[in-house]
Enzyme design. Sequence first.
Site, PDB file in Angstrom:
ATOM      1  N   HIS A 139     -41.139 -29.413 -22.413  1.00 45.71           N
ATOM      2  CA  HIS A 139     -40.856 -30.162 -20.932  1.00 45.71           C
ATOM      3  C   HIS A 139     -40.190 -30.929 -20.694  1.00 45.71           C
ATOM      4  O   HIS A 139     -39.873 -32.119 -21.532  1.00 45.71           O
ATOM      5  CB  HIS A 139     -42.743 -30.166 -20.958  1.00 45.71           C
ATOM      6  CG  HIS A 139     -42.174 -31.103 -19.640  1.00 45.71           C
ATOM      7  ND1 HIS A 139     -41.630 -30.479 -17.748  1.00 45.71           N
ATOM      8  CD2 HIS A 139     -42.700 -32.250 -19.106  1.00 45.71           C
ATOM      9  CE1 HIS A 139     -42.020 -31.531 -17.222  1.00 45.71           C
ATOM     10  NE2 HIS A 139     -42.413 -32.859 -17.400  1.00 45.71           N
ATOM     11  N   HIS A 210     -39.459 -31.396 -10.643  1.00 48.82           N
ATOM     12  CA  HIS A 210     -40.401 -32.711 -11.055  1.00 48.82           C
ATOM     13  C   HIS A 210     -38.823 -32.561 -12.997  1.00 48.82           C
ATOM     14  O   HIS A 210     -38.946 -32.659 -13.413  1.00 48.82           O
ATOM     15  CB  HIS A 210     -41.663 -32.429 -11.742  1.00 48.82           C
ATOM     16  CG  HIS A 210     -42.396 -33.055 -13.049  1.00 48.82           C
ATOM     17  ND1 HIS A 210     -43.722 -33.741 -12.915  1.00 48.82           N
ATOM     18  CD2 HIS A 210     -41.884 -32.991 -13.804  1.00 48.82           C
ATOM     19  CE1 HIS A 210     -43.784 -34.352 -14.066  1.00 48.82           C
ATOM     20  NE2 HIS A 210     -43.114 -34.315 -14.738  1.00 48.82           N
TER      21      HIS A 210
END
Length: 271
Positions: A139, A210
């Site tokens: 991520h 994000h």
Amino acid sequence: MKDIFNAPFITEMRKTTANMYRLGWDERNGGNISYMLDENEVYEYLDQSNVIRTIPIGFSAPTLVGKIFIVTGTGKYFKNIDDDPETNLGIIRIAKDACTAELLWGYRDGGKFTSELPAHLMSHIARLKKDPENRVIMHTHPTATLAMTHIHELDDKKFTHTIWEMCTECIVVFPDGIGVLPWMVCGNNEIGTATAEKMNDYRLVVWGLHGIYGAGKTMDETFGLIETVEKAAQLYMMIAHLPHKNTILDRELVAVAEAFGLDYRKDFLNL
Ligand code: 2HA
Ligand code: ZN
């Protein structure tokens, strides 16, 4: 016992996170990686009976019992991993109760794994069902990909199509496309479940406003997926506001996919 500081998986984590930091994707504590390790390899470096402490994982992961992961620490900076891997990384084994992580190494300052562990482990579970060789969940907050989520519809088909159109390589690298989630609160089981659901179909999941998740067999493959999305998003952000004289047509995307013999998302093209 071999010296864990020479273990190839530690070197890979150090190099990858340093590279991502230098690309500007992982400001402050942004980003996290979990990497499933080969048990036999780990036990060349660590005593399997030496559990430093146990940490609840917050949900039950029965299919991961006994699996070992190296995971970035919560609140830790990618910037600092290379200099101090033992504080900023940890090696955990999922205990027999399926709800606890056994710390085998790392988090030396009393820390723990990333707050995104639910999204990571749930994504591992989803990807392992599709591909038993999957090892890495990554991520990160790549700048142009994030910028693109401000101005582009957050829809799997539309987002994938725009990215595929940006450069010829994209459909070759991820013919399975990109899943896209709307803005959500991060760090909890809900976003974990939503990410893992997308991971049933995709190796790439964008989190609106994000960042992005990638999944793959190796660190290189996973990084390469995200890097290719980011390159296309950079192109998009450079040209979105300019008149477009040329584009890759859908029939040309088909021609590329067929030339490479790919199983691609035909339903993402407007044929
Ligand atoms: O770990 O990136 O999503 C910091 C984050 C949370
Ligand atoms: Zn994040």
